[in-house]
Design a protein around this motif. Structure first.
Motif, PDB file in Angstrom:
ATOM      1  N   ASP A  56      17.856  39.106  24.375  1.00 42.10           N
ATOM      2  CA  ASP A  56      18.828  38.659  25.368  1.00 42.10           C
ATOM      3  C   ASP A  56      18.461  37.262  25.853  1.00 42.10           C
ATOM      4  OD1 ASP A  56      20.473  41.091  25.656  1.00 42.10           O
ATOM      5  OD2 ASP A  56      18.615  41.982  26.387  1.00 42.10           O
ATOM      6  N   ALA A  57      19.453  36.378  25.888  1.00 43.86           N
ATOM      7  CA  ALA A  57      19.235  35.011  26.369  1.00 43.86           C
ATOM      8  C   ALA A  57      19.083  35.020  27.888  1.00 43.86           C
ATOM      9  CB  ALA A  57      20.405  34.116  25.971  1.00 43.86           C
ATOM     10  N   ILE A  58      18.095  34.301  28.375  1.00 40.76           N
ATOM     11  CA  ILE A  58      17.865  34.141  29.806  1.00 40.76           C
ATOM     12  C   ILE A  58      18.044  32.652  30.118  1.00 40.76           C
ATOM     13  CG2 ILE A  58      16.263  34.495  31.717  1.00 40.76           C
ATOM     14  CD1 ILE A  58      16.956  37.094  30.217  1.00 40.76           C
ATOM     15  N   PRO A  59      19.042  32.297  30.931  1.00 41.28           N
ATOM     16  CA  PRO A  59      19.294  30.873  31.209  1.00 41.28           C
ATOM     17  C   PRO A  59      18.317  30.293  32.242  1.00 41.28           C
ATOM     18  CG  PRO A  59      20.909  32.217  32.344  1.00 41.28           C
ATOM     19  CD  PRO A  59      20.052  33.155  31.539  1.00 41.28           C
ATOM     20  N   VAL A  60      17.029  30.377  31.938  1.00 41.41           N
ATOM     21  CA  VAL A  60      15.980  29.918  32.852  1.00 41.41           C
ATOM     22  C   VAL A  60      16.194  28.447  33.201  1.00 41.41           C
ATOM     23  CG1 VAL A  60      13.498  29.518  33.090  1.00 41.41           C
ATOM     24  CG2 VAL A  60      14.319  31.615  32.015  1.00 41.41           C
ATOM     25  N   GLY A  61      16.115  28.160  34.491  1.00 38.11           N
ATOM     26  CA  GLY A  61      16.260  26.794  34.963  1.00 38.11           C
ATOM     27  C   GLY A  61      17.681  26.392  35.315  1.00 38.11           C
ATOM     28  N   GLU A  62      18.654  27.176  34.888  1.00 41.92           N
ATOM     29  CA  GLU A  62      20.051  26.831  35.201  1.00 41.92           C
ATOM     30  C   GLU A  62      20.345  27.088  36.674  1.00 41.92           C
ATOM     31  OE1 GLU A  62      23.091  28.430  32.685  1.00 41.92           O
ATOM     32  OE2 GLU A  62      22.043  27.829  30.861  1.00 41.92           O
ATOM     33  N   PHE A  63      21.274  26.325  37.201  1.00 35.58           N
ATOM     34  CA  PHE A  63      21.727  26.483  38.579  1.00 35.58           C
ATOM     35  C   PHE A  63      23.100  27.143  38.559  1.00 35.58           C
ATOM     36  CE2 PHE A  63      18.636  23.097  38.713  1.00 35.58           C
ATOM     37  CZ  PHE A  63      17.891  23.414  39.840  1.00 35.58           C
ATOM     38  N   LYS A  64      23.245  28.197  39.342  1.00 36.96           N
ATOM     39  CA  LYS A  64      24.476  28.977  39.400  1.00 36.96           C
ATOM     40  C   LYS A  64      24.869  29.179  40.849  1.00 36.96           C
ATOM     41  CE  LYS A  64      24.825  30.730  35.020  1.00 36.96           C
ATOM     42  NZ  LYS A  64      26.043  31.129  34.366  1.00 36.96           N
ATOM     43  N   SER A  65      26.073  29.727  41.046  1.00 37.65           N
ATOM     44  CA  SER A  65      26.548  30.103  42.378  1.00 37.65           C
ATOM     45  C   SER A  65      26.915  31.577  42.349  1.00 37.65           C
ATOM     46  CB  SER A  65      27.804  29.316  42.769  1.00 37.65           C
ATOM     47  OG  SER A  65      27.514  27.956  42.906  1.00 37.65           O
ATOM     48  N   LYS A  95      25.325  39.825  35.799  1.00 36.32           N
ATOM     49  CA  LYS A  95      25.985  39.090  36.891  1.00 36.32           C
ATOM     50  C   LYS A  95      25.739  37.587  36.751  1.00 36.32           C
ATOM     51  CE  LYS A  95      27.491  42.615  39.337  1.00 36.32           C
ATOM     52  NZ  LYS A  95      28.894  42.852  39.557  1.00 36.32           N
ATOM     53  N   ILE A  96      24.523  37.217  36.348  1.00 38.46           N
ATOM     54  CA  ILE A  96      24.206  35.794  36.146  1.00 38.46           C
ATOM     55  C   ILE A  96      25.154  35.187  35.114  1.00 38.46           C
ATOM     56  CG2 ILE A  96      22.476  34.200  35.207  1.00 38.46           C
ATOM     57  CD1 ILE A  96      20.340  36.026  36.540  1.00 38.46           C
ATOM     58  N   HIS A  97      25.395  35.924  34.025  1.00 35.03           N
ATOM     59  CA  HIS A  97      26.283  35.414  32.986  1.00 35.03           C
ATOM     60  C   HIS A  97      27.722  35.265  33.492  1.00 35.03           C
ATOM     61  CE1 HIS A  97      23.331  35.200  29.863  1.00 35.03           C
ATOM     62  NE2 HIS A  97      23.113  36.495  29.822  1.00 35.03           N
ATOM     63  N   GLN A  98      28.102  36.044  34.493  1.00 35.13           N
ATOM     64  CA  GLN A  98      29.458  35.968  35.045  1.00 35.13           C
ATOM     65  C   GLN A  98      29.600  34.864  36.102  1.00 35.13           C
ATOM     66  OE1 GLN A  98      30.303  39.867  36.612  1.00 35.13           O
ATOM     67  NE2 GLN A  98      30.233  40.830  34.602  1.00 35.13           N
ATOM     68  N   ASP A  99      28.501  34.508  36.765  1.00 40.57           N
ATOM     69  CA  ASP A  99      28.563  33.515  37.834  1.00 40.57           C
ATOM     70  C   ASP A  99      28.819  32.119  37.280  1.00 40.57           C
ATOM     71  OD1 ASP A  99      28.168  35.302  39.908  1.00 40.57           O
ATOM     72  OD2 ASP A  99      26.018  34.945  40.061  1.00 40.57           O
ATOM     73  N   PRO A 100      29.565  31.297  38.039  1.00 35.73           N
ATOM     74  CA  PRO A 100      29.830  29.926  37.580  1.00 35.73           C
ATOM     75  C   PRO A 100      28.612  29.016  37.748  1.00 35.73           C
ATOM     76  CG  PRO A 100      30.800  30.272  39.747  1.00 35.73           C
ATOM     77  CD  PRO A 100      30.234  31.601  39.316  1.00 35.73           C
ATOM     78  N   ALA A 101      28.579  27.965  36.973  1.00 35.81           N
ATOM     79  CA  ALA A 101      27.541  26.954  37.135  1.00 35.81           C
ATOM     80  C   ALA A 101      27.709  26.296  38.493  1.00 35.81           C
ATOM     81  CB  ALA A 101      27.637  25.906  36.035  1.00 35.81           C
ATOM     82  N   ALA A 102      26.599  26.000  39.148  1.00 37.75           N
ATOM     83  CA  ALA A 102      26.642  25.352  40.456  1.00 37.75           C
ATOM     84  C   ALA A 102      27.035  23.884  40.271  1.00 37.75           C
ATOM     85  CB  ALA A 102      25.298  25.456  41.158  1.00 37.75           C
ATOM     86  N   ILE A 103      27.834  23.406  41.170  1.00 38.86           N
ATOM     87  CA  ILE A 103      28.285  21.999  41.098  1.00 38.86           C
ATOM     88  C   ILE A 103      27.613  21.205  42.181  1.00 38.86           C
ATOM     89  CG2 ILE A 103      30.269  20.479  41.260  1.00 38.86           C
ATOM     90  CD1 ILE A 103      31.966  22.786  40.190  1.00 38.86           C
TER      91      ILE A 103
END
Length: 137
Positions: free
Chosen positions: A79-88, A129-137
């Motif tokens: 499973d991919a883990i988007p480590v370091g990404e910013f989300k909302s 849930k992380i995969h569903q959340d939008p990228a933080a702007i």
């Protein structure tokens, strides 16, 4: 499924028989070894000390005793883990940064550590849930 063969460049083992992997493209993924632990030759890795001896050789994860897993299997079944990404949290919720995978749930989802940007507080959050959340702007 990976279109090109990617080497594993880092592995960290966890006591729950998971492998935290970094591939040469920088992607971080988590692989659950539990389903393999009753099968040969992986049954020899049930000893936690032996399992922890995992290391990288020729671009894949290997253990003493000539035990290894093909890098394409590690990639395709992890499973991919988007480590370091910013989300909302949702479209208008607080912002957070994705940190580290913590554990796999009985339903197959992963619990991931996230850090709330405003407070620095750490929390646990489901990967689905992380995969569903939008990228933080």
């Amino acid at each position: 499924m990976v279109n090109e063969l990617l080497d594993v460049i880092r592995v960290d083992t966890k006591p729950d028989y998971t492998l935290h992997l970094t591939f040469e493209n920088g992607e971080q993924r988590v692989f659950d070894m539990t389903p393999l632990m009753a099968k040969k030759p992986f049954d020899r890795l049930r000893d936690p000390e032996c399992f922890a001896m995992a290391h990288i050789d020729y671009g894949t994860v290997v253990w003493p005793g000539n035990i290894d897993i093909a890098p394409e299997t590690l990639y395709d079944r992890s499973d991919a883990i988007p480590v370091g990404e910013f989300k909302s949290f949702g479209p208008v919720g607080p912002k957070y940064q994705v940190c580290n995978p913590l554990r796999k749930m009985g339903d197959g989802d992963w619990i991931i550590e996230v850090m709330l940007i405003e407070s620095g507080e750490k929390a646990e959050y489901r990967l689905s849930k992380i995969h569903q959340d939008p990228a933080a702007i």
